[in-house]
Write an enzyme that holds these catalytic residues in place. Structure first.
Site, PDB file in Angstrom:
ATOM      1  N   ASN A 104       0.822  -1.216   0.000  1.00  0.00           N
ATOM      2  CA  ASN A 104       0.000   0.000   0.000  1.00  0.00           C
ATOM      3  C   ASN A 104       0.853   1.261   0.000  1.00  0.00           C
ATOM      4  O   ASN A 104       0.345   2.358   0.221  1.00  0.00           O
ATOM      5  CB  ASN A 104      -0.896   0.024   1.242  1.00  0.00           C
ATOM      6  CG  ASN A 104      -1.811  -1.173   1.303  1.00  0.00           C
ATOM      7  OD1 ASN A 104      -2.418  -1.546   0.304  1.00  0.00           O
ATOM      8  ND2 ASN A 104      -1.905  -1.788   2.469  1.00  0.00           N
TER       9      ASN A 104
ATOM     10  N   HIS B  98     -13.991  -1.739   6.162  1.00  0.00           N
ATOM     11  CA  HIS B  98     -12.847  -2.458   6.736  1.00  0.00           C
ATOM     12  C   HIS B  98     -13.200  -3.132   8.070  1.00  0.00           C
ATOM     13  O   HIS B  98     -14.031  -2.648   8.832  1.00  0.00           O
ATOM     14  CB  HIS B  98     -11.728  -1.441   6.957  1.00  0.00           C
ATOM     15  CG  HIS B  98     -10.397  -2.036   7.261  1.00  0.00           C
ATOM     16  ND1 HIS B  98      -9.925  -2.171   8.543  1.00  0.00           N
ATOM     17  CD2 HIS B  98      -9.436  -2.535   6.449  1.00  0.00           C
ATOM     18  CE1 HIS B  98      -8.709  -2.715   8.508  1.00  0.00           C
ATOM     19  NE2 HIS B  98      -8.392  -2.942   7.240  1.00  0.00           N
TER      20      HIS B  98
ATOM     21  N   GLU C 103     -15.850   3.755   3.733  1.00  0.00           N
ATOM     22  CA  GLU C 103     -14.513   4.078   3.225  1.00  0.00           C
ATOM     23  C   GLU C 103     -14.707   5.020   2.054  1.00  0.00           C
ATOM     24  O   GLU C 103     -15.766   5.004   1.416  1.00  0.00           O
ATOM     25  CB  GLU C 103     -13.807   2.804   2.738  1.00  0.00           C
ATOM     26  CG  GLU C 103     -13.289   1.949   3.861  1.00  0.00           C
ATOM     27  CD  GLU C 103     -12.711   0.617   3.392  1.00  0.00           C
ATOM     28  OE1 GLU C 103     -11.967   0.584   2.407  1.00  0.00           O
ATOM     29  OE2 GLU C 103     -13.017  -0.385   4.039  1.00  0.00           O
TER      30      GLU C 103
ATOM     31  N   SER D 179     -10.757  -0.675   0.001  1.00  0.00           N
ATOM     32  CA  SER D 179      -9.417  -1.256   0.065  1.00  0.00           C
ATOM     33  C   SER D 179      -9.234  -2.499  -0.786  1.00  0.00           C
ATOM     34  O   SER D 179      -8.133  -2.761  -1.258  1.00  0.00           O
ATOM     35  CB  SER D 179      -9.064  -1.578   1.509  1.00  0.00           C
ATOM     36  OG  SER D 179      -9.970  -2.512   2.055  1.00  0.00           O
TER      37      SER D 179
ATOM     38  N   ASP E 141     -13.495   6.828   6.209  1.00  0.00           N
ATOM     39  CA  ASP E 141     -12.173   6.208   6.338  1.00  0.00           C
ATOM     40  C   ASP E 141     -11.422   6.406   5.013  1.00  0.00           C
ATOM     41  O   ASP E 141     -11.762   5.795   4.003  1.00  0.00           O
ATOM     42  CB  ASP E 141     -12.350   4.717   6.665  1.00  0.00           C
ATOM     43  CG  ASP E 141     -11.033   3.980   6.822  1.00  0.00           C
ATOM     44  OD1 ASP E 141      -9.974   4.563   6.508  1.00  0.00           O
ATOM     45  OD2 ASP E 141     -11.070   2.811   7.253  1.00  0.00           O
TER      46      ASP E 141
ATOM     47  N   HIS F 296      -7.083   4.536   2.030  1.00  0.00           N
ATOM     48  CA  HIS F 296      -6.463   4.313   0.720  1.00  0.00           C
ATOM     49  C   HIS F 296      -6.567   5.520  -0.205  1.00  0.00           C
ATOM     50  O   HIS F 296      -6.245   5.423  -1.383  1.00  0.00           O
ATOM     51  CB  HIS F 296      -7.075   3.076   0.048  1.00  0.00           C
ATOM     52  CG  HIS F 296      -6.748   1.829   0.783  1.00  0.00           C
ATOM     53  ND1 HIS F 296      -5.620   1.076   0.519  1.00  0.00           N
ATOM     54  CD2 HIS F 296      -7.364   1.233   1.825  1.00  0.00           C
ATOM     55  CE1 HIS F 296      -5.576   0.056   1.354  1.00  0.00           C
ATOM     56  NE2 HIS F 296      -6.619   0.123   2.163  1.00  0.00           N
TER      57      HIS F 296
ATOM     58  N   LYS G  73       0.016   4.016   4.745  1.00  0.00           N
ATOM     59  CA  LYS G  73      -0.142   3.658   3.329  1.00  0.00           C
ATOM     60  C   LYS G  73       0.571   4.704   2.468  1.00  0.00           C
ATOM     61  O   LYS G  73       1.788   4.752   2.483  1.00  0.00           O
ATOM     62  CB  LYS G  73      -1.614   3.419   3.039  1.00  0.00           C
ATOM     63  CG  LYS G  73      -2.005   2.070   3.680  1.00  0.00           C
ATOM     64  CD  LYS G  73      -3.442   1.772   3.849  1.00  0.00           C
ATOM     65  CE  LYS G  73      -3.557   0.468   4.640  1.00  0.00           C
ATOM     66  NZ  LYS G  73      -4.874   0.200   5.188  1.00  0.00           N
TER      67      LYS G  73
HETATM   68  C1  LIG Z   1      -5.311  -0.423   6.498  1.00  0.00           C
HETATM   69  C2  LIG Z   1      -6.668   0.070   6.807  1.00  0.00           C
HETATM   70  C3  LIG Z   1      -7.020   0.470   8.099  1.00  0.00           C
HETATM   71  C4  LIG Z   1      -6.119   0.271   9.277  1.00  0.00           C
HETATM   72  O1  LIG Z   1      -5.042   1.130   9.280  1.00  0.00           O
HETATM   73  P1  LIG Z   1      -3.701   0.649   9.993  1.00  0.00           P
HETATM   74  O2  LIG Z   1      -2.959   1.887  10.239  1.00  0.00           O
HETATM   75  O3  LIG Z   1      -3.035  -0.284   9.032  1.00  0.00           O
HETATM   76  O4  LIG Z   1      -4.115  -0.060  11.252  1.00  0.00           O
HETATM   77  C5  LIG Z   1      -8.267   1.021   8.294  1.00  0.00           C
HETATM   78  N1  LIG Z   1      -9.147   1.138   7.288  1.00  0.00           N
HETATM   79  C6  LIG Z   1      -8.847   0.735   6.051  1.00  0.00           C
HETATM   80  C7  LIG Z   1      -9.849   0.899   4.970  1.00  0.00           C
HETATM   81  C8  LIG Z   1      -7.614   0.176   5.773  1.00  0.00           C
HETATM   82  O5  LIG Z   1      -7.342  -0.265   4.550  1.00  0.00           O
END
Ligand SMILES: *Cc1c(COP(=O)(O)O)cnc(C)c1O
Length: 410
Positions: free
Chosen positions: A53, A139, A185, A189, A214, A217, A248
């Site tokens: 990522n 997620h 999101e 993801s 969220d 990504h 990421k």
């Molecule tokens: C990776 C991810 C998370 C978690 O983030 P981390 O910092 O890796 O714990 C939360 N939401 C989504 C959509 C993700 O892809």
């Protein structure tokens, strides 16, 4: 319940693991003996990396590494305690100032991970009797948060605005008077498609719900200032809670919440994953600050352009038709949905044998029977890297199962 001496602890766990193996869902760690970049040394072999990522190639960037090294020299290796006890070090404070400025919000709070940010925030904001409404594909950290705080949850089909409105209308007709939080999101993801943010914001306003987005990504990649898809959609100021990760595109690690000063003060007091957890090491915060500064700079704009160029090269091969779709944002996450778990595993192994590292994503990361190869493209890839990927996908006849992104949006 079996007697303790009939089935030992080890036997019981092995019995459970066998079931994962039979369903081709068993997973193993691989030893990666190189930094994250376009090539990885995996189990002693150098492979082209289409699994990370690290979309802008910052995880191994000299500026982030230098920032981490300097932070270790000035602030040591560990933070010593939680932020509220003695661990709120200058690098953490600077990170949050940089983050709030970058996102254009009053304030920001960082957590050890995005996972912890989601759990801490949702459980702090909602309690028994409140309702959370989730897109079916959100997620795991958000689903886990809803479960952990014992919330009643409603799930709407992926990006289905009619269904979302139906749920909201139902609650309002019933005179539901507790809090309702919608979580989605912005860039999904495992599917690489995006949520209709403008419409979701309109709906939450119409029905008086709260909204949490969220941007894990999307942060660093979309919008004029690369703040994320909320910026690109022009709705940032109407979203109560903006969440994301620094692990990421930003190249480091840590989770964040951005929003009003009041929201952040509230989370400092009430988010248990913040209160009861040792602060991240200073190096992590300093690397994340450097990542944010880089993303915001002219160099960040150039890296983004380079990423979309590479994505365009993959898209031209995999989804020649999709390019003409309106509203179709480019995405560095490109899923090749193959369906059966065994097929995804075999395809991943075949690619690895040919020098390309792409993981088979299976349940519980996606629904059973929806297994896929999840390609992720990075600005660190060269045109030759992408050409190699395309060649091997073609040789293995793997481009065919691609479901055009359009069908996800419908
Ligand atoms: C990776 C991810 C998370 C978690 O983030 P981390 O910092 O890796 O714990 C939360 N939401 C989504 C959509 C993700 O892809």
């Amino acid at each position: 319940m079996p007697e303790i001496d009939e089935i030992s602890f080890e036997q019981e766990l092995n019995r459970r693991l066998d079931s994962w193996r039979q369903r081709r869902l068993y997973r193993e760690l691989r030893r990666v003996a190189s930094p994250q970049c376009s090539r990885l040394t995996v189990d002693g072999r150098s492979l082209l990396n289409f699994s990370s990522n690290d979309y802008l190639g910052l995880a191994n960037h000299p500026e982030l590494k230098q920032a981490a090294i300097r932070a270790v020299e000035r602030f040591g290796a560990g933070a010593g305690a939680s932020r509220l006890i003695s661990g709120s070090l200058v690098p953490h404070q600077e990170l949050e100032e940089t983050l709030a400025e970058f996102k254009g919000t009053e304030a920001a709070l960082t957590f050890a991970t995005g996972y912890a940010a989601a759990i801490g925030t949702i459980c702090a904001l909602l309690g028994k009797g409140d309702i959370i409404i989730l897109d079916r594909l959100v997620h795991a950290c958000i689903v886990d948060a809803a479960r952990l705080c014992g919330l009643k949850f409603h799930i709407f089909a992926h990006n289905d605005l009619n269904r979302l409105e139906y749920i909201l209308k139902g609650l309002s007709t019933r005179g539901f008077s507790k809090h309702v939080l919608i979580v989605t999101e912005s860039l999904f993801s495992m599917d690489g498609d995006h949520a209709p943010l403008r419409e979701i914001v309109d709906l939450k306003d119409k029905y008086g719900a709260w909204l949490m987005i969220d941007e894990a990504h999307a942060g660093g990649l979309y919008g004029k200032n690369r703040r994320g898809l909320a910026e690109a959609a022009g709705v940032e100021e109407r979203i109560e809670i903006q969440m994301g990760t620094l692990g990421k595109a930003f190249g480091a690690s840590g989770g964040y919440i951005c929003g009003s000063r009041t929201l952040i003060n509230y989370l400092i007091n009430c988010a248990r994953t913040f209160i009861f957890s040792t602060a991240p090491v200073p190096a992590a915060a300093a690397a994340a600050t450097a990542g944010l500064r880089l993303v915001r700079s002219e160099a960040g704009a150039e890296l983004c352009n380079l990423l979309w160029k590479r994505v365009g090269e993959v898209d031209a091969f995999l989804r020649p038709k999709a390019a003409s779709q309106d509203n179709n944002l480019p995405s560095a996450v490109i899923p090749l949905v193959v369906g059966a778990e065994a097929r995804a595993v075999e395809a991943s192994i075949a690619l690895r044998d040919r020098g390309i590292f792409v993981p088979a994503i299976r349940y519980p990361s996606v629904a059973p029977g929806q297994a896929r190869l999840r390609l992720s493209v990075s600005a660190a890839h060269s045109a030759a890297d992408v050409a190699s990927l395309i060649k091997e996908l073609d040789v293995l006849d793997l481009a065919k199962p691609l479901v055009p992104r359009m069908t996800n949006d419908e």
